[in-house]
Design a protein around this motif. Sequence first.
Motif, PDB file in Angstrom:
ATOM      1  N   LEU A 145     100.377  25.308 -74.849  1.00 48.43           N
ATOM      2  CA  LEU A 145      99.393  26.362 -74.634  1.00 48.43           C
ATOM      3  C   LEU A 145      98.200  26.269 -75.580  1.00 48.43           C
ATOM      4  CD1 LEU A 145     101.826  29.393 -74.181  1.00 48.43           C
ATOM      5  CD2 LEU A 145     100.390  28.382 -72.403  1.00 48.43           C
ATOM      6  N   ILE A 146      98.448  25.955 -76.847  1.00 52.14           N
ATOM      7  CA  ILE A 146      97.357  26.013 -77.831  1.00 52.14           C
ATOM      8  C   ILE A 146      97.050  24.666 -78.466  1.00 52.14           C
ATOM      9  CG2 ILE A 146      97.800  28.432 -78.334  1.00 52.14           C
ATOM     10  CD1 ILE A 146      99.302  27.623 -80.800  1.00 52.14           C
ATOM     11  N   GLY A 147      97.833  23.628 -78.140  1.00 54.73           N
ATOM     12  CA  GLY A 147      97.536  22.291 -78.625  1.00 54.73           C
ATOM     13  C   GLY A 147      97.880  22.078 -80.092  1.00 54.73           C
ATOM     14  N   ARG A 148      97.569  20.874 -80.545  1.00 53.73           N
ATOM     15  CA  ARG A 148      97.919  20.472 -81.905  1.00 53.73           C
ATOM     16  C   ARG A 148      97.188  21.299 -82.955  1.00 53.73           C
ATOM     17  NH1 ARG A 148      97.665  14.209 -84.167  1.00 53.73           N
ATOM     18  NH2 ARG A 148      98.455  14.658 -86.269  1.00 53.73           N
ATOM     19  N   SER A 149      95.915  21.573 -82.717  1.00 56.80           N
ATOM     20  CA  SER A 149      95.142  22.355 -83.683  1.00 56.80           C
ATOM     21  C   SER A 149      95.689  23.770 -83.795  1.00 56.80           C
ATOM     22  CB  SER A 149      93.670  22.387 -83.261  1.00 56.80           C
ATOM     23  OG  SER A 149      92.917  23.225 -84.110  1.00 56.80           O
ATOM     24  N   GLY A 150      96.042  24.351 -82.662  1.00 58.57           N
ATOM     25  CA  GLY A 150      96.611  25.686 -82.688  1.00 58.57           C
ATOM     26  C   GLY A 150      97.956  25.727 -83.380  1.00 58.57           C
ATOM     27  N   MET A 151      98.784  24.690 -83.144  1.00 58.94           N
ATOM     28  CA  MET A 151     100.079  24.621 -83.803  1.00 58.94           C
ATOM     29  C   MET A 151      99.905  24.508 -85.316  1.00 58.94           C
ATOM     30  SD  MET A 151     102.688  25.104 -81.978  1.00 58.94           S
ATOM     31  CE  MET A 151     103.704  24.789 -83.411  1.00 58.94           C
ATOM     32  N   VAL A 181     100.050  36.523 -81.494  1.00 61.78           N
ATOM     33  CA  VAL A 181      99.153  35.437 -81.101  1.00 61.78           C
ATOM     34  C   VAL A 181      99.799  34.598 -80.001  1.00 61.78           C
ATOM     35  CG1 VAL A 181      98.006  33.328 -81.876  1.00 61.78           C
ATOM     36  CG2 VAL A 181      97.985  35.366 -83.336  1.00 61.78           C
ATOM     37  N   VAL A 182     101.074  34.282 -80.177  1.00 60.20           N
ATOM     38  CA  VAL A 182     101.790  33.484 -79.170  1.00 60.20           C
ATOM     39  C   VAL A 182     101.882  34.252 -77.853  1.00 60.20           C
ATOM     40  CG1 VAL A 182     104.046  32.526 -78.565  1.00 60.20           C
ATOM     41  CG2 VAL A 182     103.090  32.129 -80.834  1.00 60.20           C
ATOM     42  N   LYS A 183     102.169  35.543 -77.915  1.00 58.00           N
ATOM     43  CA  LYS A 183     102.247  36.359 -76.706  1.00 58.00           C
ATOM     44  C   LYS A 183     100.899  36.386 -75.990  1.00 58.00           C
ATOM     45  CE  LYS A 183     103.453  40.998 -75.055  1.00 58.00           C
ATOM     46  NZ  LYS A 183     102.205  41.154 -74.283  1.00 58.00           N
ATOM     47  N   TYR A 184      99.830  36.472 -76.759  1.00 58.19           N
ATOM     48  CA  TYR A 184      98.484  36.451 -76.188  1.00 58.19           C
ATOM     49  C   TYR A 184      98.242  35.134 -75.454  1.00 58.19           C
ATOM     50  CZ  TYR A 184      93.350  36.862 -76.130  1.00 58.19           C
ATOM     51  OH  TYR A 184      92.030  36.929 -75.752  1.00 58.19           O
ATOM     52  N   ALA A 185      98.687  34.034 -76.050  1.00 62.35           N
ATOM     53  CA  ALA A 185      98.517  32.722 -75.414  1.00 62.35           C
ATOM     54  C   ALA A 185      99.354  32.607 -74.143  1.00 62.35           C
ATOM     55  CB  ALA A 185      98.896  31.625 -76.401  1.00 62.35           C
ATOM     56  N   ILE A 186     100.549  33.186 -74.156  1.00 66.01           N
ATOM     57  CA  ILE A 186     101.413  33.135 -72.973  1.00 66.01           C
ATOM     58  C   ILE A 186     100.854  34.018 -71.861  1.00 66.01           C
ATOM     59  CG2 ILE A 186     103.706  33.756 -72.100  1.00 66.01           C
ATOM     60  CD1 ILE A 186     104.849  32.924 -74.809  1.00 66.01           C
ATOM     61  N   ASP A 187     100.343  35.178 -72.228  1.00 62.56           N
ATOM     62  CA  ASP A 187      99.797  36.104 -71.226  1.00 62.56           C
ATOM     63  C   ASP A 187      98.506  35.586 -70.600  1.00 62.56           C
ATOM     64  OD1 ASP A 187     101.903  37.775 -71.751  1.00 62.56           O
ATOM     65  OD2 ASP A 187     100.764  39.155 -73.036  1.00 62.56           O
ATOM     66  N   VAL A 239      92.567  31.006 -76.786  1.00 61.35           N
ATOM     67  CA  VAL A 239      92.965  32.180 -77.570  1.00 61.35           C
ATOM     68  C   VAL A 239      92.740  31.982 -79.062  1.00 61.35           C
ATOM     69  CG1 VAL A 239      94.635  32.918 -75.840  1.00 61.35           C
ATOM     70  CG2 VAL A 239      95.372  31.408 -77.681  1.00 61.35           C
ATOM     71  N   MET A 240      92.878  30.769 -79.572  1.00 60.40           N
ATOM     72  CA  MET A 240      92.748  30.542 -81.009  1.00 60.40           C
ATOM     73  C   MET A 240      91.309  30.687 -81.484  1.00 60.40           C
ATOM     74  SD  MET A 240      95.878  30.232 -81.528  1.00 60.40           S
ATOM     75  CE  MET A 240      95.878  29.970 -83.292  1.00 60.40           C
ATOM     76  N   LYS A 241      90.367  30.724 -80.546  1.00 60.45           N
ATOM     77  CA  LYS A 241      88.963  30.910 -80.900  1.00 60.45           C
ATOM     78  C   LYS A 241      88.477  32.333 -80.631  1.00 60.45           C
ATOM     79  CE  LYS A 241      87.647  26.077 -80.209  1.00 60.45           C
ATOM     80  NZ  LYS A 241      86.719  25.140 -79.524  1.00 60.45           N
ATOM     81  N   ASP A 242      89.363  33.155 -80.121  1.00 61.35           N
ATOM     82  CA  ASP A 242      88.984  34.528 -79.804  1.00 61.35           C
ATOM     83  C   ASP A 242      89.182  35.415 -81.028  1.00 61.35           C
ATOM     84  OD1 ASP A 242      88.414  36.942 -78.695  1.00 61.35           O
ATOM     85  OD2 ASP A 242      90.138  37.002 -77.317  1.00 61.35           O
ATOM     86  N   VAL A 270      94.517  37.263 -83.930  1.00 65.04           N
ATOM     87  CA  VAL A 270      93.929  35.927 -84.054  1.00 65.04           C
ATOM     88  C   VAL A 270      93.012  35.884 -85.267  1.00 65.04           C
ATOM     89  CG1 VAL A 270      92.449  34.200 -82.963  1.00 65.04           C
ATOM     90  CG2 VAL A 270      94.107  35.475 -81.583  1.00 65.04           C
ATOM     91  N   LEU A 271      92.243  36.959 -85.470  1.00 67.12           N
ATOM     92  CA  LEU A 271      91.356  37.031 -86.630  1.00 67.12           C
ATOM     93  C   LEU A 271      92.154  37.029 -87.924  1.00 67.12           C
ATOM     94  CD1 LEU A 271      88.571  37.447 -87.921  1.00 67.12           C
ATOM     95  CD2 LEU A 271      88.874  39.916 -87.574  1.00 67.12           C
ATOM     96  N   GLU A 272      93.221  37.817 -87.971  1.00 66.25           N
ATOM     97  CA  GLU A 272      94.049  37.860 -89.179  1.00 66.25           C
ATOM     98  C   GLU A 272      94.659  36.486 -89.460  1.00 66.25           C
ATOM     99  OE1 GLU A 272      98.030  40.074 -91.001  1.00 66.25           O
ATOM    100  OE2 GLU A 272      97.074  40.851 -89.192  1.00 66.25           O
TER     101      GLU A 272
END
Length: 290
Positions: free
Chosen positions: A83-89, A110-116, A122-125, A131-133
């Motif tokens: 869902l979020i790729g290597r950078s997100g991981m 954050v993970v739930k947001y990516a799944i939904d 999502v990692m840039k939102d 995500v900001l925190e």
Amino acid sequence: MLQQLQNMPYPIGQVTPSILLYEPNFEGWLSAVFYVYANKLQHNTALQLTAHDCYVLSLIDHAISVVTEQNKAQRVLVKINSLIGRSGMRQILWGFLSEKANIGTTLFHVVKYAIDYPDRLVMKDLGHLDVLELAQTVKSVGREKHRMEAFVRFEHTTDDIYFARVEPDFNVLPLIGEHFRQRYQDQHWAIYDLTRGYGIYYDKSQSTPSRPAALQTITDLDDTVLRNPASIHSVDEQRYQQFWQGYFTNVNIKERKNSRLHRQYLPQRYWKYLSEKQVLPNAEHLQKKR
């Protein structure tokens, strides 16, 4: 209505957990995320994921412990990565290593947001508070990682091991190990985190010309060594520290001293492990001689 009751993960009369306790490691947190979705708890906005060692017993909240299961953790890891790729991981892992009290819940949101919303970046939102925190936490962890790589001071011991003690704000040993492994392949060295009670060790005898040795985890070092590493300093180390302290004293220009700027670039909490910051017995003599 009957169909809704049948689909409930917990029978009527059984309290739905408000806190899931996981073992304080990444696989433990991944297992907790799996438990959430397996038991259809993802829509419980009050649900918290908390590490065992951060939990404070409460008579109000209903907490249950989640057993770490490698196969389930792996399934969650693969899903998140898709869902979020290597950078997100990387951000998820660095955030977890911050060990902040609420980080398990933040990461879950954050993970739930990516799944939904699988089609969103999502990692840039940064308009999403979790995500900001996470982004701010990752920035802090990265800063600590950089400082550790710059300020670690190795001390040569009688066992021909270069040993360093650290007390980082975050659990950054897993992040800095590769930095030192690539740079000090011809030495035996160890870095020990006094706060967390473990360290990493590099054994050069296990390396090959084409490949450096793998890092080993060390625990339960002798308290005497941790409190007083000077007791195992080699003769060369004692001489080196005297030379370095003398050099540091002599190149200092009192008229240009700026303590505020100095502390900004070299925070005072690191000073106790820097040999140049230790008291030099003949410092005044060297200053007069200059």
